[in-house]
Structures are given as C-alpha cells and as structure tokens.
Design an enzyme around this catalytic site. Structure first.
Site, PDB file in Angstrom:
ATOM      1  N   ARG A 211      54.851 -11.457  71.263  1.00 24.67           N
ATOM      2  CA  ARG A 211      53.711 -12.268  70.809  1.00 24.67           C
ATOM      3  C   ARG A 211      53.940 -13.732  71.162  1.00 24.67           C
ATOM      4  NH1 ARG A 211      51.538  -9.398  65.305  1.00 24.67           N
ATOM      5  NH2 ARG A 211      51.683  -7.300  66.152  1.00 24.67           N
ATOM      6  N   GLU A 213      53.382 -16.475  69.972  1.00 23.10           N
ATOM      7  CA  GLU A 213      53.050 -17.214  68.750  1.00 23.10           C
ATOM      8  C   GLU A 213      52.944 -18.695  69.068  1.00 23.10           C
ATOM      9  OE1 GLU A 213      52.309 -15.764  66.070  1.00 23.10           O
ATOM     10  OE2 GLU A 213      53.307 -13.815  66.051  1.00 23.10           O
ATOM     11  N   ARG A 219      60.044 -17.754  60.524  1.00 21.75           N
ATOM     12  CA  ARG A 219      59.801 -16.314  60.343  1.00 21.75           C
ATOM     13  C   ARG A 219      59.002 -15.669  61.472  1.00 21.75           C
ATOM     14  NH1 ARG A 219      54.805 -15.916  57.347  1.00 21.75           N
ATOM     15  NH2 ARG A 219      54.022 -18.019  57.152  1.00 21.75           N
ATOM     16  N   HIS A 220      58.858 -16.373  62.583  1.00 22.53           N
ATOM     17  CA  HIS A 220      58.195 -15.777  63.749  1.00 22.53           C
ATOM     18  C   HIS A 220      59.125 -15.736  64.943  1.00 22.53           C
ATOM     19  CE1 HIS A 220      54.531 -16.869  61.466  1.00 22.53           C
ATOM     20  NE2 HIS A 220      54.093 -15.755  62.008  1.00 22.53           N
ATOM     21  N   GLU A 357      55.019 -11.710  54.262  1.00 24.22           N
ATOM     22  CA  GLU A 357      54.460 -10.406  54.655  1.00 24.22           C
ATOM     23  C   GLU A 357      55.476  -9.620  55.481  1.00 24.22           C
ATOM     24  OE1 GLU A 357      50.822 -10.604  57.142  1.00 24.22           O
ATOM     25  OE2 GLU A 357      51.757  -8.947  58.218  1.00 24.22           O
ATOM     26  N   SER A 360      51.749  -4.568  57.948  1.00 26.35           N
ATOM     27  CA  SER A 360      50.293  -4.362  57.915  1.00 26.35           C
ATOM     28  C   SER A 360      50.029  -2.904  58.230  1.00 26.35           C
ATOM     29  CB  SER A 360      49.578  -5.195  58.972  1.00 26.35           C
ATOM     30  OG  SER A 360      49.642  -6.546  58.658  1.00 26.35           O
ATOM     31  N   ARG A 408      62.014  -9.118  59.834  1.00 22.84           N
ATOM     32  CA  ARG A 408      61.615  -9.664  58.524  1.00 22.84           C
ATOM     33  C   ARG A 408      62.208  -8.836  57.396  1.00 22.84           C
ATOM     34  NH1 ARG A 408      55.508 -11.991  58.682  1.00 22.84           N
ATOM     35  NH2 ARG A 408      55.836 -13.424  60.411  1.00 22.84           N
TER      36      ARG A 408
END
Ligand code: ATP
Ligand code: AMO
Length: 434
Positions: A211, A213, A219-220, A357, A360, A408
């Site tokens: 990704r 980002e 946290r990414h 989070e 998902s 995570r």
C-alpha cells in the site's frame, strides 16, 4: 557443522565443540573470560593465563567482539559463571573475524536509534529482546495456521501482481507488466472471494500486501502481512467468531510456548491472553461513546470515519479487544453486503485493539446484479473487474471473511511503539533497502 554442541546443551563432564559469536571478553589479569553466544544462549569460556598455552590465550583474548569462533574444551560446573557452567578451552578457531568498529552494539550496552538498528538488522537481531520479537512472530504465524486448519480452512496463495486495486485507488503501487498497466496487490480480497465459489469453499492466506500509504506513521507499512480468511455459507457474525478465535489462539500460543521470549522483552508479568468474549458495539454506539468522551474537538456524525484520536478514546473506554459492527454502507467497500432490511447499513465490521484497528471484514455481496450496481455506485468500472464479477454468474454462495494485519497483531500484543519493530526489513517512504 558436525558434532557442534549448543551453549544451552553443554553439561558438566562433557567435552564439547561450541560455535558462536564473541559476546564479550573480560580480562581480570591472571584470569580472563570470553562469553560465547549462540542462538540458544551464552556460555563462559575461562582462560587461566599461567596454566594455559600462550597461543591459545592470545587467540582467545585477542579476538574482536562479535567475531565468529569455535571452541573445543571440557565443561565444568562453576557457580560463579552466569549459567553455572564454564568451558576450559583446549583449542579455539577464529572462523570469521569481526571489524572492531561495530555500527551497533549487540550487547545492548549502547542504545541505538531505530534507523541504525534497521540498517544493521543482522547485528540488531543478535540481541535477545529483538530476536524474541521474531520468534514470537513465528509462533503467532504457526498458531494462526493451526487454528485455521482446525476450522477446516485450506491455505492458499494468490497473485501479488494484479490488474486492479480493491481498497481505494490512491494507495496502489503501479508497476509495468510487459507494457501493460499493473499494480502490486493491496489485498487478496477478490481472489479469496473467488475461491469460496470453488471446490475449496473455505480458505486462508498469510501473505504480503502493498500500500502506497500517504503518511509515515508508527502503525503503517508500505509492505505488510495480511492474514486473510474467507468462507462460503457463513455470515458476518460467524466471520467475527472466527476472527476472535484466531486472535485468541495467537495469544494463547505465545503465552504457552514463548515464556523465555516474553522474559527477554520484560513482559512475563504483564502478558495475558484475552479470555472473555470481545464486546460487539455498533458504529452508532461507537460514535456516541467517542462524542461522550469529550476527547474530540468536533462531534462525529453518521457517515464519518473514526479518526485516530476517536479510536484511542473509545479503546480506553472499552479497555479490551472489541468489534465495531453495522457501519454506514457508504464508507465500506463495494464488496461488502448491506443489511437486507436496511440498505444504508453494511455488514462490515472492524476488530479493534484498544490502541488501533487490527481487522476489517464483513459479509460479501454475492448477488451478481447487486455487485455490479455497487461498482457503479462507487464510481468504479465494472468491466475492469470482469475477471471477478463474471464468476458470480455461475453459482457464488453467500460468504464472509476478514483481513487481519499481522504486524499490528504483533505490535499490539507486545506493546511495540513502532510497527517497524515487528518487521525484519520494513518498507516505508524512506526505506527501500536493506
Ligand atoms: P589476579 O590475581 O591477576 O587478579 P586471579 O586469577 O587471581 O587474577 P581471581 O582472583 O581468582 O583471579 O578472580 C578474579 C575475579 O573473577 C573474582 O571476582 C572472582 O570471583 C572471579 N572468578 C574467578 N573464577 C571465576 C569463574 N570460574 N567464574 C566466574 N568468576 C570467577
Ligand atoms: P483493510 O484495508 O482494513 O481491509 O486491511 C486489513 C488490516 O490490515 C492491516 N493493514 C495494515 N497494516 C500495516 N500497514 C498498512 N499499511 C496496513 N494496511 C492494512 C490492518 C487492517 O485492519 N480486504 C479487506 C479485508 C477483508 O474485508 O477481508 C482489507 O484489506 O490491521
């Protein structure tokens, strides 16, 4: 190496050949000690200068820290030695000499910043507390695989060079593929869904996602590990059950098998596997509780994404892992199914650690006409997803699943401050090598 004995296995009375790194040399005058370190631990090698061959003493005491050596000698009991045993050497070989200028001190006496540690990961992972993170990560991956297998899911591997994104267009890494536009995959989402309609029905994958980002955050990652699950004939509540079981299995495996690693990290007293059922809050309750916390300047309204500070406030309020369910349809992706009795409500869910989070998931839209209409609503061209949508015309069962962020999970489990600490060679905006 034949006949090598690990440090932890050296017993008094044995004659052994050890191989490892020079952790430290302490010269006290007439007596000197070399601490040899291997993957199992450390062991003391004693040099009594007057009683030993001069060349042997010179070889042992002249070698630079972090050089690779092998030592042959007799193991004896020694209460004053750190592990209660020591080796009196008969011979010592310097197998690979280390430069005396080390970029990083593996004994940990001198602290290093994270970028220095990441630039020198080999040396960094000679530290027990760093090595422990990756041993725990391996234990978590093993536990997760075992749990999925118990739940009769088949492990799959899906392509990482793909034609379309799934999680919003801005975060894709474009690549050229024989003159054609292509991307690094953001999620195995569409492929795992295609498999629930195959003979496999229930699948999982542990694999990389990419990704682009926009921000550098703690946290990414730009390359992360996604733990994905997808199953035919289950709804979103059953997918939540699986999600909860998998996360608990990961914690339980660490509690059971990784006490030594938890000690190295100083977590032996505070580490606890979650036991109770994870509370399930609706999105509506979540925004009400965030608003009531007074932590945000602005009140959240229906349709807002939860901002990071909002997630933090709610996490503190709930105090354990929890789910957020019944999100507004408009902020969930096209593949998530809406509730049959209320199209503005989706079956999408997130699973949260109090700090962030982790997951998902949701029930998927399996009805061809609804799926294609959903693409159009989100401004996507259904034709470029033809490889996916057309399989929905040939018997696609109702299904649900989730994606769990592997790093995570490790980060929150071990209280790491930066997600990069949970990756051997992290990829971020500044970091493409090593
Ligand atoms: P010098 O007389 O030149 O100081 P020495 O050979 O007399 O050297 P010792 O006085 O025996 O050395 O020991 C020096 C230190 O090392 C002491 O603090 C002692 O407790 C410790 N020591 C001695 N032998 C061991 C051993 N086998 N393991 C761990 N510590 C030891
Ligand atoms: P989502 O985009 O929420 O969902 O991703 C799922 C989980 O993956 C982790 N994650 C990341 N971790 C580190 N760095 C990143 N850049 C990053 N991006 C995501 C998070 C997140 O909760 N297809 C859906 C899943 C599904 O519905 O099955 C998806 O990808 O922990």
């Amino acid at each position: 190496m034949q006949n090598r004995t690990y440090a932890a296995d050296a017993e008094p009375g044995d004659t052994v050949t050890l191989a490892g790194w020079v952790h430290e040399v302490r010269d006290l005058g007439g007596i000197a000690f070399l601490i040899l370190r291997d993957t199992t631990g450390k062991i003391q090698v004693k040099f009594e200068k007057d009683e030993m061959d001069e060349d042997l003493v010179e070889a042992g005491l002249g070698v630079h820290r972090e050089s690779v050596i092998s030592v042959t000698g007799d193991v004896g009991e020694e209460p004053r030695a750190p592990t209660g045993v020591e080796v009196v050497p008969e011979s010592l070989d310097v197998v690979a000499e280390a430069d005396p200028q080390l970029p990083l001190d593996p004994s940990g006496k001198v602290d290093a910043e994270l970028p220095t540690r990441l630039d020198n990961r080999t040396l960094d992972l000679r530290k027990d507390e760093v090595k422990a993170i990756f041993e725990i990560r391996a234990a978590v991956q093993r536990a997760v695989r075992e749990k999925f297998r118990d739940l009769h899911a088949t492990e799959i591997n899906t392509p990482k060079i793909v034609a379309t994104g799934t999680e919003g267009g801005t975060e894709l890494f474009p690549i050229t593929y024989f003159g054609q536009e292509a991307f690094m995959n953001q999620s195995p989402q569409l492929f795992k869904q295609l498999m629930v309609g195959s003979g496999l029905e229930r699948v999982f994958e542990v694999g990389p996602i990419f990704r682009a980002e926009e921000h550098n955050t703690p946290r990414h990652l730009n390359e992360a590990t996604s733990i994905d699950f997808e199953s035919a004939f289950v709804d979103h509540t059953e997918a939540m059950d699986v999600c909860e079981a998998v996360v608990k299995a990961a914690y339980e495996a660490v509690e059971e098998d990784c006490q030594q690693q938890l000690e190295a990290l100083g977590l032996e007293d505070e580490f606890e596997a979650p036991s109770g059922e994870f509370p399930r809050l609706t999105y509506e309750e979540a925004i009400e509780r965030i608003n009531a916390s007074g932590e945000l300047d602005e009140h959240l309204v229906w349709g807002d994404d939860l901002p990071t500070e909002g997630e933090k406030a709610l996490g503190e309020d709930v105090g354990e892992h929890y789910f957020i369910t019944d999100w507004p349809s408009e902020i969930k992706p096209f593949y998530i199914k809406d509730h049959d009795d209320d199209e503005s409500l989706s079956t999408g869910f997130d699973m949260m650690h109090p700090n962030m989070e982790l997951v998902s998931g949701g029930q998927r839209e399996h009805r061809y006409e609804h799926l294609v209409a959903g693409f159009e609503q989100q401004g996507l061209d259904p034709e470029s997803f033809d490889y996916y949508t057309k399989m929905f015309k040939y018997g696609m069962p109702p299904h649900a699943g989730f994606g769990l962020g592997g790093e995570r999970l490790i980060m929150t489990m071990l209280g790491l401050e930066n997600i990069r600490e949970a990756v051997l060679f992290p990829r971020d905006r500044q970091r493409l090598s090593p």
